[in-house]
Design an enzyme around this catalytic site. Structure first.
Site, PDB file in Angstrom:
ATOM      1  N   GLU A   1       2.340   3.655   5.801  1.00 54.53           N
ATOM      2  CA  GLU A   1       1.145   3.344   5.023  1.00 54.53           C
ATOM      3  C   GLU A   1      -0.068   4.183   5.402  1.00 54.53           C
ATOM      4  O   GLU A   1      -1.121   4.058   4.791  1.00 54.53           O
ATOM      5  CB  GLU A   1       0.820   1.851   5.158  1.00 54.53           C
ATOM      6  CG  GLU A   1       1.923   0.978   4.563  1.00 54.53           C
ATOM      7  CD  GLU A   1       1.739  -0.494   4.850  1.00 54.53           C
ATOM      8  OE1 GLU A   1       1.391  -0.830   5.993  1.00 54.53           O
ATOM      9  OE2 GLU A   1       1.929  -1.299   3.931  1.00 54.53           O
TER      10      GLU A   1
ATOM     11  N   GLN B   1      11.053  -8.019  -0.104  1.00 57.65           N
ATOM     12  CA  GLN B   1      10.964  -7.178   1.084  1.00 57.65           C
ATOM     13  C   GLN B   1      11.233  -7.995   2.350  1.00 57.65           C
ATOM     14  O   GLN B   1      11.310  -7.427   3.442  1.00 57.65           O
ATOM     15  CB  GLN B   1       9.571  -6.551   1.184  1.00 57.65           C
ATOM     16  CG  GLN B   1       9.211  -5.689  -0.026  1.00 57.65           C
ATOM     17  CD  GLN B   1       7.766  -5.237  -0.032  1.00 57.65           C
ATOM     18  OE1 GLN B   1       7.073  -5.350  -1.034  1.00 57.65           O
ATOM     19  NE2 GLN B   1       7.302  -4.708   1.079  1.00 57.65           N
TER      20      GLN B   1
ATOM     21  N   ARG C   1       0.543  -1.436   0.413  1.00 59.02           N
ATOM     22  CA  ARG C   1       0.579  -0.413   1.453  1.00 59.02           C
ATOM     23  C   ARG C   1      -0.671  -0.502   2.322  1.00 59.02           C
ATOM     24  O   ARG C   1      -1.314   0.495   2.632  1.00 59.02           O
ATOM     25  CB  ARG C   1       0.651   0.971   0.784  1.00 59.02           C
ATOM     26  CG  ARG C   1       1.813   1.764   1.282  1.00 59.02           C
ATOM     27  CD  ARG C   1       2.136   2.940   0.428  1.00 59.02           C
ATOM     28  NE  ARG C   1       2.997   3.848   1.163  1.00 59.02           N
ATOM     29  CZ  ARG C   1       3.622   4.877   0.623  1.00 59.02           C
ATOM     30  NH1 ARG C   1       3.488   5.115  -0.656  1.00 59.02           N
ATOM     31  NH2 ARG C   1       4.375   5.653   1.369  1.00 59.02           N
ATOM     32  N   CYS C   2      -0.998  -1.753   2.682  1.00 62.02           N
ATOM     33  CA  CYS C   2      -2.321  -2.008   3.232  1.00 62.02           C
ATOM     34  C   CYS C   2      -2.290  -2.394   4.685  1.00 62.02           C
ATOM     35  O   CYS C   2      -3.344  -2.519   5.291  1.00 62.02           O
ATOM     36  CB  CYS C   2      -2.968  -3.155   2.464  1.00 62.02           C
ATOM     37  SG  CYS C   2      -2.183  -4.727   2.846  1.00 62.02           S
TER      38      CYS C   2
END
Lengths: 175, 291, 794
Positions: C740, C223, C370-371
């Site tokens: 997110e 990513q 996704r934090c």
């Protein structure tokens, strides 16, 4: 030629059993020489270079590898290539015609039924198997039929919409 | 993800298949649906020398009810055939209830009931169902056929009573002498999950009187449990809150669950009792409505 | 008479433009890492440790070498001779590439085989014999911090215990004073379990070292390709300009594909040694058992309350379980990420947070999934504490939140932990959610149902979170500031090429970034092609995670487009023979203010940049922008969930899910909604079935999809989505992050709903996931239920 990959030009050792099989893939007869242990998913992806079918797990849960086997949905990672001898396999590459998309593909695009796209081929093949059998499914029918295919991105709601939209189109109904 | 090496044969007849198993000397395995075997190969929990693929054997994909009422399921009858069956709902509501709950819809396309019984997974659904129905497996070997009651067929976790040169060709459910009733409930957190607990109840009734009862439990022991004492409580009388409660309690007592990440042993016993009660209460409701 | 283009028609902001990416994905023509084949490519498999903590007595690879088709067998010892057995992590710790002295978690990389095909490589791995001497295993912080506990990181010179760090933030004195004034003190303890992002596609790399050109090309599921290039330059000691990282199509990231994994490093070394491309694709077990997970933190919180419901202060003492190596990708100044962004949506005068990080015999990580850098933990705990506090006060859940939410006119708002929230209409969002769910009606329905023995529950979760890391004053990873970039080049016919430093993994950048260009320049989105992921061509960026791309890279796209427009204005003035001051801009066109029918389209200006420049002007029409965000963006969400709990089994079903999201200006509403639904599904998953745990021996329960449960279409509920739009005042086009939000704010809504349904038991907490067995235990035994490891396995 080895049993697995065309680009490595070495014959397997003499004591490695191989088998010649003929599989009709997306309407085309393909004859290959494979080790029995080769998974169908790997033959499709690496032997035949049809990389649309994906592998995502090692316990036959995710369904990213779903193809049609004589019209029925199977997890190609849970089948040996040799088992497909004499049978018909349809992959995502066999969905569209030469110049147009299958309504299922259009449905996924129009309803935002995909994000990363990795589960999508398997999801669409499972959807095709459903619609071939049941041209007028309810939302529940769709969720049930796709419960063997995992998606991490979409939350499934748009996938369901995509399949229902495709079904409507395939029944010849306008929106 | 990558199976170890093995030899592979695809016989065209049962006799050829048996001969291949014989030649394998115990190191051969039968491949039918493959939905349990291929994953084992991929994780390298099994390394047979020879795989005998029976998918090409003709005439084994049936399920039918004979004239005398015997229900026969061929070795290549897939889970999905049973899920979509038009004869099963009336012939065996227990089986009809279980079929949609086996694994997931894609796996059901290939997996077979007979294969599932042979695999003898302590969390397998069909073994509990066939146990509740008092069914048997028909095995065929070099010396002919023999019928093995399912309680004797499953000998332990992932162990069955087949000789190394025998193939299971059919599952047999004996004819019902009365009205059939029953159900299957399974606690799974999502489709395809292992059962936290699964309960199969199969009854035969003469009017309101229960003439035969079977209760099979899955996921709550090192192999399928036949809750005979619990089932016996129901026989010879109509269903009542008392007999239902008694059966539920005894079924829970018969379970031998282990505490694990799915729940405590006590919880699993409780689920067994609850499911027995739910199935029987629903059946009772239908019986009373019919009366 | 305006000739402005219709922005939605040309695919600008607000257009639910169909995705460009889909064209190849629906045809099965994506190029994911395992689809790539290079001539002469070899395949790598990793041998992993079956035990959680053990000394390695010996490794015998002789049988592996004998297998035909095996090209190379690597062990830690061989790497050590090249100083590569250990590598630096993104958190300034070190991590074993291949184990040398000890293995420190089940699944740790011990050896690697490179062979002609992966089947042979796996055969060879099976033939390697490792002799382990088991050591005592630590699976939770209590064990890690106990007197006499074995030191897991005995490889580190000054490590005398299992503590990684201690960190604190906030005003302890002011907080303590506020607690002394409290009428009520509400407390809550819970464990947020280890959870794994588990994108369907696993991690992998193809390393290709070309000895003739001395260039290393690595295709990688990453990513953040530029971070990887910097890391590889550090680890492999190759010059940075001779390293090219290419991130192809990625089948989901969710933070799992940010860290530098040993597999990548070994594949690079193998390629250098063998002078052939080496492909490493892990299997799902490898992915779940060893790669970047999220959470695994023990949260203790206290809230000081006035009896009218006003929150006076919050304090939190937390313990984070980082596994065997501290390898999180997070801003270096914030050792426990942005955990202290908790309670940012409420007007609270004082707060204090202290965290202890510990080592355990588990896979390394904690920040992923996704934090937004641990904001998931922050907001989950926040809303769980809010629920407990409202109950302690005997107050309605919605009313308690309404009293404390920051007011519309109070922005920018300084939180007690020092954040500055930018804008919002919090109460409006909450009210909208309550109206959509039919709050008062449901409360009545709940009471009626109770009379029939049915248990209904409703759960609320409201939060704002910081997205768009981040300003250079405060944010860096490995010292590199967290800006992002865009490079826009407009061709002769007015079509354009856009490259950014972000890397999409399903968020639809190829579609949405073009929409920003359409908005700024009036060039139809379909005339803009977007490229990301190749460090040789993309401008430097810190990648896509923590929902930072729309806030940062998206802003860079707008800024680059504005630079282009500024130059186009000059060209237009030249073409129209007026001065720049005489020109106005409308979408797609410059026109003369006093004679509006006289104008020049952006395409005409572009052509002029190549064929009719004014004297002294450099030809061409392109710009690069590097954007250092002045602040984070702060979207707000209100999630409300209703459930029914079966009192006899503990099974619970979701009735409805209502989501109100305010993420400012939405580039593509269809894509935003897709992100929210995906996030809500992960929230549902974590609340109901999904977690990784460990038994007393350190065996990982949840290392395959039979034990690590992702919900299917059958269990997953439907979602009702609503929006409010409060633009970010500092973002170039008013957008905030959103990717997110639902994963951050969602889980508490589900958990709060179930606990509300069983409120009469007095149970305050059930750790996630709320398995039927746990809910049943709460119902019958009327005590809180913990899920912390070790799990008992009889």
């Amino acid at each position: 030629m080895t049993s697995l990959f065309e680009e490595i030009n070495e014959a397997p050792p003499a004591d490695v059993p191989t088998r010649r099989v003929t599989i009709t893939v997306n309407g085309q007869r393909r004859t290959v020489e494979v080790e029995p242990r080769l998974l169908l998913a790997h033959l499709l992806r690496h032997g035949l270079r049809l990389t649309g079918t994906h592998t995502g797990c090692d316990t036959s849960n995710c369904g990213a590898c779903t193809v049609l086997f004589d019209g029925a949905p199977v997890k190609s990672c849970t089948m040996l290539a040799v088992q497909a001898d004499g049978h018909e396999v349809t992959t995502v590459e066999g969905l569209a015609g030469p110049s147009e998309l299958h309504p299922i593909q259009e449905g996924f695009r129009d309803e935002h039924g995909l994000q990363c796209g990795f589960c999508t081929p398997g999801m669409m093949m499972a959807a095709k198997a459903l619609l071939d059998r049941n041209p007028n499914p309810t939302e529940e029918d769709v969720r049930w039929a796709l419960s063997g295919n995992l998606c991490r991105c979409t939350g499934y709601q748009n996938i369901v919409k995509a399949v229902l939209a495709a079904a409507q189109k395939m029944r010849g109904e306008t929106a | 993800m990558y199976p170890p090496r093995f030899r592979y044969e695809a016989p065209r007849s049962i006799d050829e298949a048996i001969a291949l198993l014989q030649s394998g000397g115990g190191e051969a395995k039968v491949l039918a649906g493959g939905q349990s075997l291929v994953p084992l190969l991929k994780l390298r929990f099994a390394s047979p020398e020879l795989l005998v693929d029976i998918n090409g054997l003709p005439g084994l994909d049936y399920h039918r009810v004979d004239a005398d009422g015997t229900l026969r399921i061929g070795a290549l009858c897939r889970h999905v055939d049973l899920e979509r069956s038009t004869i099963l709902p009336t012939r065996s509501p227990t089986m009809a209830a279980a079929a949609p709950l086996v694994a997931d819809p894609i796996v059901r396309t290939r997996g077979t009931l007979v294969g599932s019984l042979c695999h003898a997974d302590p969390q397998g659904d069909w073994a509990a169902v066939v146990t509740a129905l008092g069914g048997s497996i028909v095995a065929q070997g070099p010396n002919g056929r023999r019928t093995i009651p399912v309680a004797e067929f499953v000998t332990g976790p992932f162990q069955n009573a087949l000789a190394y040169d025998e193939i299971a060709v059919e599952a047999v459910i004996p004819p019902a002498k009365g009205t059939v009733a029953g159900g299957y409930l399974k606690l799974e957190r999502r489709v395809g999950d292992f059962a936290t607990a699964g309960v199969a109840v199969a009854l035969e009734l003469n009017g309101a009187t229960v003439t035969r009862a079977g209760i099979g439990l899955t996921g709550v022991g090192s192999s399928t449990i036949n809750a005979t004492e619990a089932a016996q409580v129901l026989v010879g009388k109509p269903l009542s809150a008392e007999t239902i409660g008694g059966a539920a309690e005894l079924a829970a007592a018969a379970a031998q669950p282990k505490t694990d990440h799915r729940g405590t042993a006590a919880y699993k016993r409780h689920i067994v009792a609850t499911f027995v009660e739910r199935i029987l209460t629903r059946v009772n409701g239908s019986v009373q409505k019919a009366a | 008479m305006t000739q402005a283009l219709d922005e939605v028609k040309i695919g600008g902001l607000g257009a639910s433009r169909k995705r460009v990416e889909d064209n190849r994905f629906i045809r099965g023509k994506g190029t994911y890492i395992d689809d790539i084949v290079l001539p002469g490519m070899l395949h790598m498999e990793i041998l992993r440790s079956p035990v959680a903590h053990a000394r390695i007595r010996s490794i015998d690879t002789s049988k592996a070498w004998e297998i035909p088709g095996v090209r190379l067998v690597l062990t830690g010892e061989m790497l050590a001779s090249r100083n590569l057995a250990w590598m630096p992590t993104l958190s300034y710790d070190t991590q074993a590439v291949l184990a040398t002295d000890k293995v420190r978690f089940q699944g740790q990389e011990v050896a690697a085989v490179i062979a002609d095909d992966p089947y042979i490589a796996k055969d060879a791995c099976e033939a390697i014999v490792v002799d382990y001497e088991p050591l005592p295993v630590i699976v939770n912080p209590t064990q890690a911090l106990a007197e006499g506990a074995p030191i897991i990181r005995d490889d580190k010179e000054n490590q005398h215990d299992n503590v990684v760090f201690e960190w604190q933030v906030g005003d302890k004195e002011a907080t303590d004073r506020a607690f002394e004034q409290a009428d009520v003190v509400s407390k809550l303890d819970l464990h947020y379990p280890r959870s794994h992002p588990s994108p369907i596609e696993c991690c992998g790399s193809i390393a290709d070292f070309n000895r003739a050109t001395q260039k290393l090309t690595v295709y990688m599921t990453t990513q953040a390709p530029h971070i990887i290039r910097a890391a590889v330059a550090l680890v492999a000691e190759l010059p940075e300009h001779m390293i090219r990282i290419i991130a192809p199509d990625i089948g989901g990231g969710f933070g799992n594909k940010v860290p530098v994994y040993p597999g990548y490093v070994v594949s690079i070394l193998a390629s250098i040694l063998l002078e052939r491309p080496v492909k490493w694709i892990e299997d799902k077990t490898g992915n779940l058992i060893s790669t970047g997970f999220g959470r695994d933190i023990y949260l203790h919180g206290e809230m000081a309350l006035r009896k009218d419901g006003k929150i006076l202060a919050v304090r939190m003492h937390t313990t984070s379980d980082h596994g065997a190596f501290y390898s999180d990708a997070q801003p270096s100044k914030f050792r426990i990420g942005l955990l202290h962004s908790a309670f940012s949506c409420y007007d609270i005068p004082a707060a204090y947070l202290h965290n202890t990080g510990v080592y355990t015999n588990k896979a390394p990580g904690g920040v992923a999934y996704r934090c937004s850098f641990r904001v998931t933990e922050a907001m989950f705990f926040q809303e769980r504490m809010m629920q407990a506090a409202a109950d302690d006060l005997g107050m309605d859940q919605a009313e308690f939140r309404r009293i404390n939410l920051v007011r519309d006119d109070d922005f920018p708002h300084r939180t007690p932990f020092g954040f500055l929230t930018d804008s919002g209409q919090y109460v409006k969002c909450l009210d909208k959610a309550l109206e959509a769910i039919g709050y008062q009606d449901f409360l009545k329905e709940k009471e009626e149902a109770k009379k029939q023995g049915r248990l209904l529950g409703i759960g609320i979760s409201t939060m704002t979170e910081p997205l768009g890391a981040g300003n250079s004053r405060e944010f860096d990873i490995l010292g590199i500031k967290m800006f992002d970039s865009a490079e826009l080049r407009v061709h002769i016919t007015g079509r354009a090429l856009l490259r950014t430093g972000a890397k999409t993994q399903g968020q639809g950048h190829e579609t949405t970034w073009a929409q920003i260009v359409a908005h700024e320049l009036g060039i139809p989105a379909e005339d803009v092609v977007v490229e990301e992921g190749d460090t040789d061509t993309a401008p430097f960026g810190m990648g896509t995670y923590a929902s930072r791309s729309t806030p940062v890279a998206g802003a860079a796209v707008a800024m680059a487009a504005r630079k282009v427009r500024a130059k186009a204005r000059k060209l237009a003035a030249h073409l129209l023979e007026v001065s720049e001051e005489d020109l106005e801009w409308e979408l797609g066109r410059f026109y003369v203010r006093s004679a509006p029918e006289r104008g020049v389209s952006i395409q005409e200006a572009a052509a002029a940049a190549y064929s009719n420049m004014p004297d002294g002007m450099e030809p061409g029409l392109e710009a690069v922008a590097y954007y250092d965000p002045p602040n984070m963006t702060w979207p707000f969400a209100a999630y409300v969930v209703t459930v029914e709990v079966d009192p006899k089994t503990g099974v619970w079903d979701v009735l409805r899910v209502v989501a109100v999201d305010d993420c400012g200006v939405r580039i593509n509403p269809m894509i935003v909604e897709g992100q929210i639904m995906g996030g809500l599904t992960e929230a549902f998953a974590k609340a109901s079935m999904q977690y990784i745990t460990f038994d007393a021996e350190g065996n990982c329960i949840g290392s395959n999809y039979m034990d690590y449960l992702l919900p299917t279409a059958w269990e997953t509920p439907g979602f009702e989505l609503h929006e409010v739009v409060t633009p970010s005042p500092h973002h170039p086009f008013g957008a905030k992050g959103v990717g997110e939000c639902a994963t951050v704010g969602g889980p508490a809504a589900f958990v709060n709903a179930v606990l509300d349904a069983i409120k009469d038991t007095g149970v305050r907490n059930i750790d996630m996931p709320l398995l039927p067995s746990r809910v049943y235990e709460a119902l019958t035994e009327r005590h809180d239920v913990s899920g912390a490891p070790p799990v008992r396995m009889d």
